[in-house]
Design a protein around this motif. Structure first.
Motif, mmCIF file in Angstrom:
data_model
loop_
_atom_site.group_PDB
_atom_site.id
_atom_site.type_symbol
_atom_site.label_atom_id
_atom_site.label_comp_id
_atom_site.label_asym_id
_atom_site.label_seq_id
_atom_site.Cartn_x
_atom_site.Cartn_y
_atom_site.Cartn_z
ATOM 1 N N LEU A 99 0.823 -1.225 0.000
ATOM 2 C CA LEU A 99 0.000 0.000 0.000
ATOM 3 C C LEU A 99 0.853 1.270 0.000
ATOM 4 O O LEU A 99 0.352 2.356 -0.250
ATOM 5 N N SER B 217 -0.384 0.324 -5.056
ATOM 6 C CA SER B 217 -1.183 0.427 -3.829
ATOM 7 C C SER B 217 -2.660 0.161 -4.122
ATOM 8 O O SER B 217 -3.350 -0.454 -3.307
ATOM 9 N N ILE C 238 -5.000 -2.765 -2.358
ATOM 10 C CA ILE C 238 -6.329 -2.585 -1.733
ATOM 11 C C ILE C 238 -7.323 -3.544 -2.375
ATOM 12 O O ILE C 238 -8.141 -4.166 -1.688
ATOM 13 N N LEU D 17 -5.581 1.341 6.111
ATOM 14 C CA LEU D 17 -5.739 1.796 4.723
ATOM 15 C C LEU D 17 -5.652 3.321 4.637
ATOM 16 O O LEU D 17 -5.055 3.862 3.706
ATOM 17 N N ARG E 245 -2.047 5.310 4.667
ATOM 18 C CA ARG E 245 -1.103 4.960 3.608
ATOM 19 C C ARG E 245 -1.123 6.078 2.570
ATOM 20 O O ARG E 245 -2.124 6.792 2.444
ATOM 21 N N THR F 205 -2.020 6.672 -0.168
ATOM 22 C CA THR F 205 -2.944 6.441 -1.282
ATOM 23 C C THR F 205 -4.120 7.390 -1.100
ATOM 24 O O THR F 205 -4.689 7.428 -0.007
#
Lengths: 318, 268
Positions: free
Chosen positions: A102, B7, B11, B91, B94, B96
């Motif tokens: 990630l 990334s 996910i 999540l 990160r 992203t």
């Protein structure tokens, strides 16, 4: 690479409940302990520092940039949260690999980093097992590995030693200390002073949502030395142990409950009791099931610290 | 750029793993295969037109009830389950963009839902037309008939998932909110005259089901009249409407997800 974290007039409320208020601090490289009893505001502070929650007032700056909703900065942070947070049916390796990927690494790269990190933390043999078969200590190390695998500049560790066995604890403490020495900014929260003490001398005390003090552990330790701590020991026929412990200078009192199956020891120096306990248990040939520092007394420690010496702390430690 | 791709794929993989390892997939799979029992419990009608009507009715059950229900279960669990298991923080922390997290999760759910629905519709087709020996009316062939049913299942999966994604990003109790939406908007409103029915996805799916790009237009007309349908939009209007609903809802849920504070809720 050294990174500075700056808290400016930081505050956070959950509705009408204060999570954190009036926090002005700066964290430089090295390990800093965040000390406070349960519910003091440690997790709120760490969630604000990692940009997971939005400040109600003030800001958190990482090298001068606001952290909230800045995904680009998140790559520089490794976060090990409190409690069990897992995709339980993944293996340890899969979990760390995916969370490392990630950060923008290919699966191959991520897996190599994950393997390296898990091996370093003593998980070589168990990394291929599902997380739902892990012990508490293994789960803590897996969480720690996912925070560490992408080599972040900042590490934020929320109660990383909870539930770890002595060997795992030693491993994690050594790793955290090494990371701090290598120039990374490491924030470690705990409600146990001697855990923090094993990793760093720099500490920030949080209580009732406020930063009460920041400075060296030794000064806080000196203050705590005068406060009786309580240790609970469970086992069979603890009467001889209770008598033996009374001969130690720092022990204030011993109390037996449940027909001698539970012993409460009040001491001014918990460490001195912990030091002699193994020897006493062996020599008296007593079966001990559990030894635990009572959490309720910890709350009292902080109340004691804050009520009586708050002004002194602010003056001497800030 | 490659970093973002990696990334996003991570996910996608995590979400896929989460869905496939949950018990819910067995439940949804089982429910999806139930309509095919209709064909085994009773013999197909004698005439090809009646056979087609029964087949269309079973497909309609898919689009009206099963797809929205399954889409609701998956869309509502993408955020809620991560919050319940307190893994959402991993999540969100990160590098992203948050909107990409939601889009990757959306596509993982869509993959599972379309696979399940296409598999069960294909099984239905084989069971009815091949195993039970029902006969297709003139102008209808197996491949286009099945292809059209599958295309609608894909369109339905995407649009329902997108709509329920908005609901799941807005409400903590997304399942309850989604059920209320599914009952009033996707069931009751679809039979209300005038423009109101056009607010539902089922209305457009039903219109597309009734007007495939092949077959006998006069038969289609007779079915529409027999069902007392008011105004059936053209294929292009229905297709564009479903596409727009999907796109707008994905964008809307991504915006909400970007600015909502999920970690604080899970902590408090």
């Amino acid at each position: 690479m050294s990174v500075s974290i700056q808290l400016k007039g930081l505050a956070r409320w959950y509705g009408r409940v204060v999570g954190l208020i009036e926090a002005d601090l700066q964290f430089a490289s090295g390990v800093t302990g965040i000390l406070g009893p349960n519910g003091a505001g440690k997790s709120t502070l760490l969630n604000l520092v990692t940009g997971q929650i939005r400040p109600s007032r003030g800001s958190v700056l990482i090298d001068g940039q606001t952290i909230w909703n800045q995904p680009a900065l998140y790559g520089r942070i490794g976060f090990c949260p409190e409690g069990d947070r897992f995709y339980w049916t993944m293996t340890g390796l899969q979990f760390v690999t995916e969370l490392t990927a990630l950060h923008g690494f290919s699966r191959h790269e991520a897996e190599a980093k994950a393997r390296r990190c898990l091996s370093k933390l003593g998980m070589s043999d168990s990394m291929h097992r599902r997380i739902n078969t892990y012990s508490k200590g293994m789960r803590q190390r897996t969480k720690f590995a996912q925070a560490l695998a992408h080599d972040p500049d900042i590490l934020v560790l929320d109660e990383p030693l909870t539930g770890t066995d002595p060997q795992g604890r030693r491993l994690l403490i050594d790793e955290i200390t090494t990371l701090g020495e290598s120039g990374k900014t490491v924030l470690v929260s705990s409600h146990i002073l001697h855990e923090i003490e094993a990793m760093t001398d720099q500490v920030v005390v949080v209580h009732q949502g406020r930063i009460r003090a920041s400075g060296s552990v030794s000064e806080i330790r000196n203050l705590l030395d005068h406060f009786p701590m309580q240790i609970r020991i469970s086992g069979d026929n603890l009467r001889p142990l209770a008598q033996a412990l009374l001969s130690i200078e720092d022990v204030v009192s011993t109390e037996l409950h449940q027909n001698g199956r539970q012993l409460f020891v009040k001491t001014r120096q918990a460490s001195s009791v912990y030091r002699v306990l193994p020897e006493l248990i062996c020599s008296l040939q007593i079966i001990v099931e559990e030894i635990e520092g009572e959490d309720s007394s910890l709350e009292a420690v902080f109340d004691y610290l804050m009520a009586g010496v708050s002004a002194r702390l602010r003056g001497s430690l800030r | 750029m490659m970093g973002l791709l990696y990334s996003t794929l991570a996910i996608f993989r995590i979400e896929l793993h989460r869905i496939l390892s949950a018990r819910m997939i067995w439940l949804v799979g089982l429910v999806f295969f139930l309509p095919s029992l209709t064909f085994f419990l009773r013999p197909p009608p004698l005439g090809p037109q009646q056979s087609l009507l029964l087949y269309a009715f079973v497909l309609y059950i898919y689009y009206q009830a099963l797809l929205p229900l399954a889409a609701l279960l998956y869309a509502s669990s993408t955020i809620r389950d991560e919050q319940d298991q307190r893994t959402l923080g991993y999540l969100l922390l990160r590098p992203t963009p948050r909107w990409l997290i939601l889009v990757a999760k959306f596509f993982a759910c869509a993959l599972v839902l379309t696979t399940l629905s296409c598999a069960s519709i294909t099984w239905c087709h084989v069971a009815y037309w091949k195993l039970k020996g029902a006969t297709l009316p003139a102008g209808y062939h197996h491949l286009p008939t099945l292809g059209w049913a599958l295309a609608l299942a894909v369109a339905g999966s995407f649009s329902f998932l997108a709509v329920f994604s908005v609901i799941s990003t807005l409400f903590r109790r997304a399942l309850v909110a989604g059920l209320i939406y599914a009952f009033f908007i996707e069931t009751v409103l679809t039979w209300v005259p005038a423009m109101v029915a056009r607010l539902s996805c089922v209305f457009y799916l039903r219109s597309l089901l009734l007007r495939p790009p092949f077959g006998d237009p006069s038969l289609q007309k007779r079915i529409e009249e027999g069902m007392n349908l008011f105004e059936v939009p053209s294929r292009s209007t229905s297709s564009i409407s479903l596409l727009l609903v999907t796109l707008v809802c994905i964008i809307l849920s991504s915006i909400i997800f970007t600015f909502r504070e999920y970690a604080a809720q899970s902590e408090s």
